[in-house]
Design a protein around this motif. Structure first.
Motif, mmCIF file in Angstrom:
data_model
loop_
_atom_site.group_PDB
_atom_site.id
_atom_site.type_symbol
_atom_site.label_atom_id
_atom_site.label_comp_id
_atom_site.label_asym_id
_atom_site.label_seq_id
_atom_site.Cartn_x
_atom_site.Cartn_y
_atom_site.Cartn_z
ATOM 1 N N MET A 1 0.855 -1.174 0.000
ATOM 2 C CA MET A 1 0.000 0.000 0.000
ATOM 3 C C MET A 1 0.900 1.236 0.000
ATOM 4 S SD MET A 1 -2.931 1.267 2.710
ATOM 5 C CE MET A 1 -3.717 -0.298 2.813
ATOM 6 N N SER A 2 0.593 2.163 -0.878
ATOM 7 C CA SER A 2 1.417 3.361 -0.975
ATOM 8 C C SER A 2 1.079 4.336 0.149
ATOM 9 C CB SER A 2 1.198 4.038 -2.329
ATOM 10 O OG SER A 2 -0.099 4.602 -2.380
ATOM 11 N N ASP A 3 1.965 5.285 0.362
ATOM 12 C CA ASP A 3 1.730 6.293 1.399
ATOM 13 C C ASP A 3 0.487 7.115 1.099
ATOM 14 O OD1 ASP A 3 3.912 5.524 2.867
ATOM 15 O OD2 ASP A 3 5.253 7.021 1.976
ATOM 16 N N PHE A 4 0.256 7.421 -0.174
ATOM 17 C CA PHE A 4 -0.915 8.208 -0.550
ATOM 18 C C PHE A 4 -2.206 7.453 -0.237
ATOM 19 C CE2 PHE A 4 -4.188 9.338 -3.661
ATOM 20 C CZ PHE A 4 -4.364 10.679 -3.329
ATOM 21 N N THR A 5 -2.265 6.178 -0.612
ATOM 22 C CA THR A 5 -3.453 5.363 -0.349
ATOM 23 C C THR A 5 -3.688 5.231 1.149
ATOM 24 O OG1 THR A 5 -2.858 4.114 -2.324
ATOM 25 C CG2 THR A 5 -4.568 3.187 -0.937
ATOM 26 N N HIS A 6 -2.617 5.040 1.887
ATOM 27 C CA HIS A 6 -2.717 4.928 3.342
ATOM 28 C C HIS A 6 -3.262 6.227 3.943
ATOM 29 C CE1 HIS A 6 -1.153 4.583 7.507
ATOM 30 N NE2 HIS A 6 -1.538 3.329 7.332
ATOM 31 N N SER A 7 -2.766 7.353 3.488
ATOM 32 C CA SER A 7 -3.218 8.649 3.998
ATOM 33 C C SER A 7 -4.686 8.895 3.658
ATOM 34 C CB SER A 7 -2.364 9.777 3.414
ATOM 35 O OG SER A 7 -1.028 9.644 3.821
ATOM 36 N N VAL A 8 -5.083 8.575 2.444
ATOM 37 C CA VAL A 8 -6.488 8.748 2.051
ATOM 38 C C VAL A 8 -7.383 7.842 2.889
ATOM 39 C CG1 VAL A 8 -8.136 8.388 0.159
ATOM 40 C CG2 VAL A 8 -5.973 9.546 -0.282
ATOM 41 N N GLY A 9 -6.951 6.628 3.143
ATOM 42 C CA GLY A 9 -7.727 5.716 3.984
ATOM 43 C C GLY A 9 -7.899 6.234 5.402
ATOM 44 N N ILE A 10 -6.835 6.780 5.963
ATOM 45 C CA ILE A 10 -6.915 7.345 7.320
ATOM 46 C C ILE A 10 -7.859 8.537 7.349
ATOM 47 C CG2 ILE A 10 -5.596 8.588 9.069
ATOM 48 C CD1 ILE A 10 -3.249 6.731 8.436
ATOM 49 N N ILE A 11 -7.744 9.421 6.369
ATOM 50 C CA ILE A 11 -8.622 10.599 6.318
ATOM 51 C C ILE A 11 -10.075 10.174 6.138
ATOM 52 C CG2 ILE A 11 -9.201 12.641 4.950
ATOM 53 C CD1 ILE A 11 -6.149 12.956 4.479
ATOM 54 N N ALA A 12 -10.327 9.182 5.280
ATOM 55 C CA ALA A 12 -11.695 8.698 5.079
ATOM 56 C C ALA A 12 -12.260 8.091 6.363
ATOM 57 C CB ALA A 12 -11.726 7.681 3.947
ATOM 58 N N ALA A 13 -11.465 7.304 7.056
ATOM 59 C CA ALA A 13 -11.925 6.705 8.315
ATOM 60 C C ALA A 13 -12.238 7.778 9.348
ATOM 61 C CB ALA A 13 -10.866 5.744 8.851
ATOM 62 N N MET A 14 -11.390 8.793 9.435
ATOM 63 C CA MET A 14 -11.645 9.884 10.391
ATOM 64 C C MET A 14 -12.911 10.642 10.024
ATOM 65 S SD MET A 14 -7.789 11.278 11.346
ATOM 66 C CE MET A 14 -7.880 12.476 10.089
ATOM 67 N N ALA A 15 -13.137 10.864 8.735
ATOM 68 C CA ALA A 15 -14.339 11.573 8.293
ATOM 69 C C ALA A 15 -15.596 10.787 8.623
ATOM 70 C CB ALA A 15 -14.258 11.853 6.794
ATOM 71 N N ILE A 16 -15.559 9.475 8.414
ATOM 72 C CA ILE A 16 -16.723 8.630 8.703
ATOM 73 C C ILE A 16 -17.012 8.616 10.205
ATOM 74 C CG2 ILE A 16 -17.534 6.229 8.706
ATOM 75 C CD1 ILE A 16 -16.057 5.950 5.972
ATOM 76 N N VAL A 17 -15.990 8.457 11.019
ATOM 77 C CA VAL A 17 -16.180 8.436 12.476
ATOM 78 C C VAL A 17 -16.689 9.788 12.968
ATOM 79 C CG1 VAL A 17 -14.963 8.249 14.674
ATOM 80 C CG2 VAL A 17 -14.555 6.576 12.880
ATOM 81 N N THR A 18 -16.135 10.871 12.456
ATOM 82 C CA THR A 18 -16.583 12.202 12.860
ATOM 83 C C THR A 18 -18.039 12.427 12.471
ATOM 84 O OG1 THR A 18 -14.345 13.077 12.633
ATOM 85 C CG2 THR A 18 -16.138 14.674 12.625
ATOM 86 N N ALA A 19 -18.404 12.052 11.252
ATOM 87 C CA ALA A 19 -19.795 12.206 10.814
ATOM 88 C C ALA A 19 -20.726 11.362 11.683
ATOM 89 C CB ALA A 19 -19.931 11.816 9.348
#
Length: 110
Positions: A1-19
């Protein structure tokens, strides 16, 4: 997994949890309904309980016997309490007492 994909996954998970945490009260308790008694109880008694635990944690490592006997901590606790009683604004009381603490420990009690 690339750093970009990993970062996007983390941001998406944080957005879902926050919502979810923002929408959960409306989903579980409904809009316009009267909250349950136990929710009102928690809303009334948990904030002072959490602040008490935070206060105990903050002063648990203070040496009241030696040094300055916890003077900067006690001064800033008093400032936070007085500001909160006077204005009732949590951010104001925490912010001013934090800035005061930093000034005290870096200048007067250095």
């Amino acid at each position: 997994m690339s750093d970009f994909t990993h970062s996007v996954g983390i941001i998406a998970a944080m957005a879902i949890v926050t919502a979810f945490t923002r929408y959960a009260p409306f989903i579980f308790f409904g809009r316009g309904k009267e909250p349950a008694k136990w929710i009102k109880y928690l809303g009334k008694f948990l904030p002072p309980a959490m602040m008490s635990v935070l206060l105990i944690y903050c002063v648990s490592s203070v040496n009241f016997i030696g040094g300055y006997h916890g003077a900067p901590e006690l001064i800033c606790i008093a400032i936070a309490m007085l500001l909160h009683i006077w204005r009732g604004n949590v951010l104001l009381s925490i912010g001013i007492s934090t800035v005061t603490y930093m000034i005290l420990v870096q200048t007067i009690f250095a």
